[in-house]
Design an enzyme around this catalytic site. Structure first.
Site, PDB file in Angstrom:
ATOM      1  N   TYR A 236      -7.531  -8.411  -7.037  1.00 53.91           N
ATOM      2  CA  TYR A 236      -7.447  -9.835  -7.400  1.00 53.91           C
ATOM      3  C   TYR A 236      -8.042 -10.765  -6.344  1.00 53.91           C
ATOM      4  O   TYR A 236      -8.907 -11.588  -6.639  1.00 53.91           O
ATOM      5  CB  TYR A 236      -5.982 -10.209  -7.690  1.00 53.91           C
TER       6      TYR A 236
ATOM      7  N   MET B   1       1.366  -8.351 -16.886  1.00 58.23           N
ATOM      8  CA  MET B   1       2.261  -9.525 -16.917  1.00 58.23           C
ATOM      9  C   MET B   1       1.795 -10.575 -15.924  1.00 58.23           C
ATOM     10  O   MET B   1       1.684 -10.303 -14.723  1.00 58.23           O
ATOM     11  CB  MET B   1       3.690  -9.093 -16.583  1.00 58.23           C
TER      12      MET B   1
ATOM     13  N   GLU C  59      12.064  -7.373 -16.015  1.00 62.06           N
ATOM     14  CA  GLU C  59      11.176  -7.227 -17.168  1.00 62.06           C
ATOM     15  C   GLU C  59      11.693  -6.090 -18.050  1.00 62.06           C
ATOM     16  O   GLU C  59      12.183  -5.067 -17.540  1.00 62.06           O
ATOM     17  CB  GLU C  59       9.743  -6.988 -16.720  1.00 62.06           C
TER      18      GLU C  59
ATOM     19  N   HIS D  24       4.761  -3.337  -6.448  1.00 62.42           N
ATOM     20  CA  HIS D  24       4.420  -4.669  -5.952  1.00 62.42           C
ATOM     21  C   HIS D  24       4.418  -4.744  -4.427  1.00 62.42           C
ATOM     22  O   HIS D  24       5.200  -5.499  -3.843  1.00 62.42           O
ATOM     23  CB  HIS D  24       5.423  -5.702  -6.488  1.00 62.42           C
TER      24      HIS D  24
ATOM     25  N   ASN E  10       6.368 -10.923 -11.054  1.00 65.26           N
ATOM     26  CA  ASN E  10       5.199 -10.058 -10.864  1.00 65.26           C
ATOM     27  C   ASN E  10       4.123 -10.842 -10.114  1.00 65.26           C
ATOM     28  O   ASN E  10       3.906 -12.016 -10.403  1.00 65.26           O
ATOM     29  CB  ASN E  10       4.677  -9.601 -12.227  1.00 65.26           C
TER      30      ASN E  10
ATOM     31  N   PHE F 174       0.540 -10.802  -9.459  1.00 66.75           N
ATOM     32  CA  PHE F 174      -0.922 -10.960  -9.382  1.00 66.75           C
ATOM     33  C   PHE F 174      -1.424 -12.380  -9.624  1.00 66.75           C
ATOM     34  O   PHE F 174      -2.485 -12.747  -9.109  1.00 66.75           O
ATOM     35  CB  PHE F 174      -1.687  -9.902 -10.186  1.00 66.75           C
TER      36      PHE F 174
HETATM   37  C1  LIG Z   1       1.493   0.476 -12.328  1.00 69.52           C
HETATM   38  C2  LIG Z   1       1.449  -0.948 -11.849  1.00 69.52           C
HETATM   39  C3  LIG Z   1       1.893  -1.963 -12.697  1.00 69.52           C
HETATM   40  C4  LIG Z   1       1.856  -3.297 -12.258  1.00 69.52           C
HETATM   41  N1  LIG Z   1       2.170  -4.304 -13.137  1.00 69.52           N
HETATM   42  C5  LIG Z   1       1.977  -5.602 -12.766  1.00 69.52           C
HETATM   43  C6  LIG Z   1       2.134  -6.671 -13.696  1.00 69.52           C
HETATM   44  O1  LIG Z   1       2.378  -6.447 -14.878  1.00 69.52           O
HETATM   45  N2  LIG Z   1       1.977  -7.946 -13.247  1.00 69.52           N
HETATM   46  C7  LIG Z   1       1.665  -8.229 -11.934  1.00 69.52           C
HETATM   47  O2  LIG Z   1       1.564  -9.410 -11.565  1.00 69.52           O
HETATM   48  N3  LIG Z   1       1.478  -7.232 -11.049  1.00 69.52           N
HETATM   49  C8  LIG Z   1       1.594  -5.930 -11.440  1.00 69.52           C
HETATM   50  N4  LIG Z   1       1.322  -4.924 -10.555  1.00 69.52           N
HETATM   51  C9  LIG Z   1       0.924  -5.286  -9.186  1.00 69.52           C
HETATM   52  C10 LIG Z   1      -0.510  -5.826  -9.096  1.00 69.52           C
HETATM   53  O3  LIG Z   1      -1.404  -4.980  -9.774  1.00 69.52           O
HETATM   54  C11 LIG Z   1      -0.862  -5.953  -7.608  1.00 69.52           C
HETATM   55  O4  LIG Z   1       0.039  -6.881  -7.037  1.00 69.52           O
HETATM   56  C12 LIG Z   1      -2.289  -6.425  -7.404  1.00 69.52           C
HETATM   57  O5  LIG Z   1      -3.220  -5.542  -7.973  1.00 69.52           O
HETATM   58  C13 LIG Z   1      -2.581  -6.582  -5.917  1.00 69.52           C
HETATM   59  O6  LIG Z   1      -3.816  -7.259  -5.793  1.00 69.52           O
HETATM   60  P1  LIG Z   1      -4.642  -7.235  -4.438  1.00 69.52           P
HETATM   61  O7  LIG Z   1      -5.742  -8.211  -4.554  1.00 69.52           O
HETATM   62  O8  LIG Z   1      -3.675  -7.418  -3.311  1.00 69.52           O
HETATM   63  O9  LIG Z   1      -5.238  -5.755  -4.289  1.00 69.52           O
HETATM   64  P2  LIG Z   1      -5.442  -4.534  -5.276  1.00 69.52           P
HETATM   65  O10 LIG Z   1      -5.469  -4.974  -6.697  1.00 69.52           O
HETATM   66  O11 LIG Z   1      -4.482  -3.464  -4.884  1.00 69.52           O
HETATM   67  O12 LIG Z   1      -6.921  -4.065  -4.933  1.00 69.52           O
HETATM   68  C14 LIG Z   1      -7.270  -3.468  -3.715  1.00 69.52           C
HETATM   69  C15 LIG Z   1      -8.543  -2.654  -3.926  1.00 69.52           C
HETATM   70  O13 LIG Z   1      -9.068  -2.290  -2.662  1.00 69.52           O
HETATM   71  C16 LIG Z   1      -9.488  -0.936  -2.671  1.00 69.52           C
HETATM   72  N5  LIG Z   1      -9.411  -0.450  -1.290  1.00 69.52           N
HETATM   73  C17 LIG Z   1      -8.293  -0.200  -0.560  1.00 69.52           C
HETATM   74  N6  LIG Z   1      -8.608   0.166   0.694  1.00 69.52           N
HETATM   75  C18 LIG Z   1      -9.972   0.173   0.748  1.00 69.52           C
HETATM   76  C19 LIG Z   1     -10.909   0.482   1.789  1.00 69.52           C
HETATM   77  N7  LIG Z   1     -10.497   0.838   3.013  1.00 69.52           N
HETATM   78  N8  LIG Z   1     -12.232   0.417   1.498  1.00 69.52           N
HETATM   79  C20 LIG Z   1     -12.658   0.041   0.258  1.00 69.52           C
HETATM   80  N9  LIG Z   1     -11.806  -0.259  -0.757  1.00 69.52           N
HETATM   81  C21 LIG Z   1     -10.487  -0.211  -0.507  1.00 69.52           C
HETATM   82  C22 LIG Z   1      -8.537  -0.258  -3.633  1.00 69.52           C
HETATM   83  O14 LIG Z   1      -9.097   0.936  -4.156  1.00 69.52           O
HETATM   84  C23 LIG Z   1      -8.327  -1.355  -4.690  1.00 69.52           C
HETATM   85  O15 LIG Z   1      -9.294  -1.259  -5.720  1.00 69.52           O
HETATM   86  C24 LIG Z   1       1.374  -3.595 -10.947  1.00 69.52           C
HETATM   87  C25 LIG Z   1       0.923  -2.568 -10.118  1.00 69.52           C
HETATM   88  C26 LIG Z   1       0.944  -1.257 -10.571  1.00 69.52           C
HETATM   89  C27 LIG Z   1       0.437  -0.182  -9.645  1.00 69.52           C
END
Ligand SMILES: Cc1cc2nc3c(=O)[nH]c(=O)nc-3n(C[C@H](O)[C@H](O)[C@H](O)COP(=O)(O)OP(=O)(O)OC[C@H]3O[C@@H](n4cnc5c(N)ncnc54)[C@H](O)[C@@H]3O)c2cc1C
Length: 541
Positions: A55, A157, A396, A481, A519, A521
């Site tokens: 995100y 969500m 939820e 999360h 949640n 995101f």
């Molecule tokens: C099963 C599940 C269900 C969920 N349901 C919800 C929901 O319904 N609603 C909600 O709000 N949240 C939900 N979440 C949580 C939400 O998806 C996360 O909070 C969100 O994706 C975090 O965003 P971010 O930008 O921090 O990083 P992330 O989305 O985690 O993205 C990080 C990216 O960086 C990459 N990466 C990591 N380290 C490296 C590296 N060293 N080099 C290159 N790439 C790297 C990873 O592969 C990943 O693609 C859920 C999570 C999961 C696992």
């Protein structure tokens, strides 16, 4: 209601989506708009680099690209855009295969058992699959891997926290701006929509949620609809038999083949459509160091889909944005500080990590009180008990998408747990280890128990003790999360600039101090929108 994006963004999104599908068709690991030069300039240098494609990363890349700044995104997972031999991009939850998990020999589903039998998991071949479960002693963390990060595997969500709680967790961030500008911008960019309440009342696939609502109401509790980035109109057509099923075919944590507006369909497509953004997949950043001229030098490991290292590369940049998620970004900076590569990083790096108070539980329903065998994989309703003065909970109502009647109601409770973990560098494995003790999860269990004891007592029901591999009723040894590690205002300034290192920024869930009350995101997206606007105006002019 889907909000309409500005014409230029939707045109960019269209162009970017085309770039994504042609890259997939040719099996490319470098994705950019056809006919545009890669954002990597000569000498392996790019003016801006974003690590990750979740995100925070996706927002940042779109805004950098829109400002005309050549930007490279480095993502350790693969692009999920090509159907496999079965005609599907992702494997479902009922028949997982190597696509489901990141280099595991067996799947690791959150519901470890049913009637104490391990029915959900399968042996698989290790592969660059879409869901990872990272283990740290008493805690394991689920994360998405691939272009789109967590958006590929999450429950869609899209919840904005109560303003009073937001003001409590991030008191130095202007809540007027967040609620007036950045949350609406995030919702529009993500394509958030709401369920039609009339359809909700009559459809089969949310009978499980209506049953749980009835039980909550009997205990005097209120429920609320949850906005989503899953297209509810598509879901309606799934139930009507008009389109291929996804949410209604038990697809969630191993990816959705249809219906979900994951980031590759929204922010990332628009970012690529600017013509200034290039995504390199299967590229894991391992090390960050600063050069004498103030630029950053990254060491990057490129793997193939079977996990073999095919190259180790170096890439320089002046503006480096960490969007690798709470685990990924925190590990990079803990490693950089403790190996002496970025020695000025402060002691706040690695601190303030929390589970968003996650705890999962199931209740046993009466034999006559059925949920039906068709359960949408996407939750649409939550029990809102956040105003409870002693035990605030937002629970939820989660599906058990097993395709059979289970007489179970499942919940993911988000609680207000003040406990925080921290990361330390482990030289033996060259990784950051999370320090979190099982006892730190107890406040979450206490809060969930307070709420669900009330529901059980009002309905004469009991907990399920067969779902988590042993006889526990509450599972809090994992989180979906992960939040914190590089907290806003502590490891960074109030806009995500890493203290002591000009040109180095954090843009993901690691900025949030362990809890959002809902949640996370939408909050990660909105905060990234806020921060990059300021950084573009002040640092990249
Ligand atoms: C099963 C599940 C269900 C969920 N349901 C919800 C929901 O319904 N609603 C909600 O709000 N949240 C939900 N979440 C949580 C939400 O998806 C996360 O909070 C969100 O994706 C975090 O965003 P971010 O930008 O921090 O990083 P992330 O989305 O985690 O993205 C990080 C990216 O960086 C990459 N990466 C990591 N380290 C490296 C590296 N060293 N080099 C290159 N790439 C790297 C990873 O592969 C990943 O693609 C859920 C999570 C999961 C696992």
């Amino acid at each position: 209601m889907v909000r309409v994006m500005s014409p230029s963004i939707s045109r960019r999104r269209f162009l970017g989506a085309t770039a994504l599908s042609s890259a997939a068709a040719f099996g490319l690991t470098t994705i950019s708009l056809p006919g545009r030069a890669s954002a990597v300039q000569s000498g392996d240098f790019s003016p801006a680099v974003v690590i990750g494609t979740g995100y925070g990363a996706a927002v940042t890349a779109l805004r950098l690209g829109s400002a005309g700044i050549p930007t490279v995104m480095l993502e350790m997972g693969r692009l999920w855009d090509t159907p496999a031999a079965d005609g599907k991009i992702f494997s479902g939850m009922l028949a997982p295969d190597r696509r489901s998990m990141w280099f595991k020999n067996r799947t690791e589903a959150p519901l470890a058992s049913f009637l104490w039998l391990d029915l959900a998991n399968r042996d698989i071949d290790p592969y660059a699959g879409v869901l990872d479960r990272v283990h740290f002693g008493d805690m394991s963390v689920y994360v998405g891997r691939g272009v789109g990060g967590g958006s590929l595997v999450n429950g869609a969500m899209a919840v904005v926290p109560k303003r009073s709680y937001f003001e409590e967790i991030l008191p130095e961030v202007d809540a007027d701006e967040m609620y007036g500008t950045y949350y609406p911008r995030a919702n529009a960019g993500l394509g958030v929509n709401n369920i039609d309440p009339d359809w909700f009342e009559t459809c089969q696939c949310y009978q499980f949620a209506r049953v749980s609502r009835k039980h909550a109401q009997k205990a005097g509790l209120t429920t609320t609809f949850v906005p989503s980035v899953y297209d509810f109109d598509y879901m309606r057509r799934e139930e009507a038999g008009e389109v291929p099923r996804s949410a209604l075919a038990s697809e969630v944590i191993y990816g959705n083949n249809y219906g979900k507006r994951s980031l590759d369909k929204s922010y990332l497509a628009a970012a690529l459509g600017t013509g200034n953004v290039t995504i390199q997949t299967l590229h894991e950043v391992r090390d960050i160091e600063r050069q004498p001229d103030g630029t950053y030098l990254l060491t990057v490991r490129q793997i193939d889909e079977e996990g073999s290292v095919v190259a180790t590369k170096q890439l320089g940049t002046r503006h480096l944005f960490l969007g690798a998620g709470s685990l990924g970004s925190t590990e990079l900076l803990v490693r950089a500080r403790d190996t002496g590569k970025l020695p000025e990083l402060n002691d706040e790096v690695g601190q303030g990590w929390g589970t968003n108070g996650n705890v999962m539980l199931g209740r046993a329903n009466h034999i006559w009180d059925t949920t039906g065998s068709l359960e949408s994989g996407m939750p649409a309703l939550g029990i809102d008990a956040w105003d409870d003065p002693d035990y605030p909970v937002f629970a939820e109502i989660a599906p058990v998408p097993a395709g059979i009647e289970t007489w179970a109601s499942l919940y993911l409770a988000i609680t207000r747990n003040p406990e925080r973990g921290h990361f330390s560098y482990d030289a033996a494995t060259d990784s950051a280890r999370l320090n979190w003790d099982i006892a730190q999860g107890q406040p979450s269990i206490d809060a969930a128990k307070h709420l669900f004891d009330k529901i059980n007592s009002a309905n004469n029901t009991i907990y399920r003790y067969d779902l988590f591999g042993d006889t526990r009723a509450f599972e809090n040894r994992f989180t979906y999360h992960p939040l914190g590690g590089l907290v806003l205002g502590k490891a960074t300034d109030l806009y995500g600039r890493v203290k002591g290192y000009p040109g180095l920024y954090v843009t993901d869930g690691s900025l949030i101090p362990g809890s959002t009350g809902v949640n996370p995101f939408v909050t990660i997206t909105a905060l990234a929108e806020r921060n990059i606007e300021r950084v573009l105006a002040e640092d990249l002019t």
